[in-house]
Motif scaffolding. Structure first.
Motif: not given
Length: 661
Positions: A486-491, A450-455, A426-432
């Motif tokens: 969620x890095x898998x959902x991305x919305x 670090x977030x993806x590793x923890x997830x 999906x994605x790496x959650x980001x800001x605008x």
């Protein structure tokens, strides 16, 4: 080099316990030297071809064919070897034989008068293709891939020298004997499967094996037999993983998706999960309700039945209402998920037939809710609770599902770094503004890697046995399915309620994470690659999840080639939007190759009419010199082994360790 100098040069301390362990495998100078020579030679072989697929969504026939033809790799080898000696039609027949040896052999026997002659020619042709396919491997690696029963014979034939006239009769006699004793069919089948195996060194699945199409279980059986594979979890994979672990929100979503796409067979027949209690409940609770909003999407019209459609619609509505209740309980139990805006059942006004969403009232398209107590809208009725408990037991006790989900756990991850490529679904959650978004997970502020590793760690906790953290991990799988960060959902939200019950298109909109706008810029992709400790000059990001809509002029190639999106619509449900039937990616010793595929007609036509998937090939990146194994991650491991063995040699020569002769 003296041992002491060697230790100083390579940073070894005085502890030689590791070398003593290594001595058990390489007990003397000769054995260690032999292995060093072998490993050093491997470093100079061309790297094997990697094959990337994404968003398979249960389309097992298309997936299986793409796997068999290696996105055109095998046909390309045939063309290179036989372009001057076989016609195009003959090359197509040979390719089809390699893809489907058992079925094609049966057809050949019906139309060929002289099978002995055909066997002789075909065996020679297969040997030549196999030689080319094996050229990237050491002889020992090929031997390990050889099928049982014919290993020695194939090894002999593959390494026959064209100028060895003294052995020409020997090799001809091998082939003649194979035919004479009635083993030609079995030998051709073994050779065909070997060519398929050798053509691809590593398979990468970039998520979403499950849902929509009918054959996810068949695909999982196939992947479990594959020789070298890794999987990056997609949101449709993680929801099945959660369901198998007993997460009732995930179970409800899995059943709802299956009902929506008329794909109940995957649950009932493939996994042996009994949906009869749910069906009986649905007929009782919604017997007089036409459930018109819940008519399934019939992707396969050959299975369409008006009677089945009515029953599935009632099941569909029943499990959807149950899902919203269970999700409400989950959201209230986990306020840290920050999904309170998804609590909508308590916002329904049954008298006016409206729902209040973000302060505004919208008319409902369906106002029949016989199982909702609006004084406690998230409580299951006694009948619903019984159905949910029986479904949970059935999902958790399906042995085939348990095996498949364990394989997803063992071979899967949220992201993977392999040979300079960063892969995630999906994605790496980001800001605008292009920064990594901060997410609070278990009271810790995390972002980026670090977030993806923890997830991922939380998901693995959900598979641990009888630990306090297990339920936290099981619950979190549902968040990964549909959570706003969620890095898998991305919305920002899963607008499931609105899509069923509100006609207004604006409230149905699911806004993509800022990541999807930011990745159009090269500097963003460079930032992501650096975050994951990859060289941005030589590395790429490979994504799936969001279908590339060619019809709208979208391109799978982003940020000047730094990022590639390979979800092009392998799922039939997406093909009207995308205009093609999927992308696959190849990474061989010459560079990166993108293949866009037209729809696959059928396995039957592929065998009988020799209709391959038509693919348009785009060379994305080529290297001046061929990429060698020494340039890859596997090469780094080989170099480390050589390094250790050279230290062992020095220890032998200095008398630090004694040899065992």
């Amino acid at each position: 080099m003296e041992f002491a100098e060697f230790k100083k040069t390579y940073g070894y301390d005085n502890d030689i316990r590791y070398l003593r362990l290594l001595r058990h495998r390489y007990p003397n100078i000769n054995s260690a030297s032999e292995e060093i020579i072998n490993l050093q030679a491997q470093l100079n072989l061309p790297k094997g071809t990697e094959h990337f697929l994404s968003d398979i969504h249960g389309e097992y026939e298309s997936f299986t064919h793409i796997l068999k033809n290696a996105s055109g790799v095998i046909k390309s080898k045939i063309d290179n070897v036989f372009s001057n000696t076989l016609t195009e039609a003959e090359r197509k027949t040979l390719a089809t034989l390699i893809y489907y040896p058992e079925e094609k052999l049966a057809l050949v026997k019906e139309t060929t008068s002289n099978m002995n002659e055909w066997y002789h020619l075909t065996l020679y042709h297969l040997i030549e293709v196999c030689k080319v396919s094996a050229s990237k491997y050491t002889r020992e690696a090929v031997r390990q891939s050889l099928p049982k029963g014919f290993g020695y014979i194939i090894d002999e034939l593959l390494h026959a020298q064209d100028d060895a006239r003294s052995k020409d009769r020997y090799y001809r006699e091998i082939i003649h004997t194979i035919i004479r004793i009635g083993q030609a069919d079995a030998f051709i089948t073994a050779m065909s499967h070997l060519i398929q195996r050798l053509s691809i060194a590593r398979l990468h699945i970039i998520g979403d094996i499950y849902d929509r199409g009918p054959g996810a279980a068949i695909i999982m059986d196939t992947l479990m037999q594959y020789h070298s594979i890794d999987i990056q979890w997609g949101n449709h994979d993680i929801v099945w993983m959660g369901a198998a672990r007993g997460n009732t929100c995930c179970i409800a979503n899995v059943i709802r998706n299956s009902a929506r796409y008329d794909n109940m067979d995957t649950i009932e027949e493939a996994y042996g999960i009994n949906l009869r209690p749910l069906a009986v409940f649905a007929m009782q609770a919604y017997g007089n309700d036409p459930c018109s909003v819940f008519i399934p999407k019939h992707i396969d019209m050959t299975k369409y039945s008006k009677r089945d459609e009515k029953l599935i619609a009632k099941i569909h509505k029943a499990i959807t209402v149950i899902q919203f209740k269970l999700e409400g309980q989950m959201i209230l139990r986990h306020p840290e998920y920050k999904m309170q805006n998804r609590l909508l059942l308590d916002k329904i006004d049954p008298k006016s037939g409206t729902v209040n969403i973000e302060g505004k009232n919208y008319p409902l398209t369906d106002t029949t809710f016989p199982t909702i107590d609006f004084t406690a809208p998230y409580s299951l009725s006694a009948e619903e609770a019984e159905v949910v408990e029986r479904l949970k037991t059935a999902f958790m006790h399906s042995q085939r599902l348990k095996q498949h989900v364990q394989f997803l756990h063992d071979k899967g991850s949220i992201y993977n770094r392999y040979n300079s490529n960063l892969m995630f679904h999906g994605c790496i959650p980001m800001t605008r503004n292009g920064n990594f978004a901060t997410v609070i997970l278990e009271n810790t502020h995390l972002k980026g890697k670090r977030y993806l590793d923890a997830a991922e760690r939380l998901v693995r906790q959900g598979f641990s046995a009888d630990t306090p953290q297990q339920q936290t991990g099981i619950d979190f799988m549902w968040y990964l399915w549909c959570g706003p960060q969620s890095p898998l959902f991305g919305k920002n939200k899963a607008a499931t309620f609105e899509q069923y019950f509100v006609a207004n298109k604006d409230v149905q909109t699911e806004t993509k994470n800022a990541y999807y706008a930011c990745i159009e810029k090269k500097e963003t992709c460079i930032k992501i690659l650096q975050e994951f400790h990859l060289d941005p000059e030589t590395s790429h990001i490979i994504n799936g999840h969001v279908p590339v809509e060619i019809k709208k002029g979208q391109s799978p190639i982003k940020a000047e080639g730094k990022l590639l999106v390979i979800d092009g619509g392998l799922s039939k449900g997406y093909q009207p939007r995308t205009g093609i039937a999927g992308y696959t990616l190849l990474y061989n010793s010459h560079g990166l190759i993108l293949a866009s595929h037209e729809p696959f007609e059928s396995r039957q036509k592929a065998i009988i009419e020799e209709i391959d998937i038509h693919s348009n090939i785009t060379v994305l990146e080529t290297t001046g010199e061929r990429i060698l194994i020494g340039d890859t991650d596997a090469g780094m491991e080989l170099k480390e082994q050589i390094h250790d063995l050279e230290l062992l040699l020095a220890a032998y020569r200095e008398g630090i360790l004694s040899q065992r002769l």
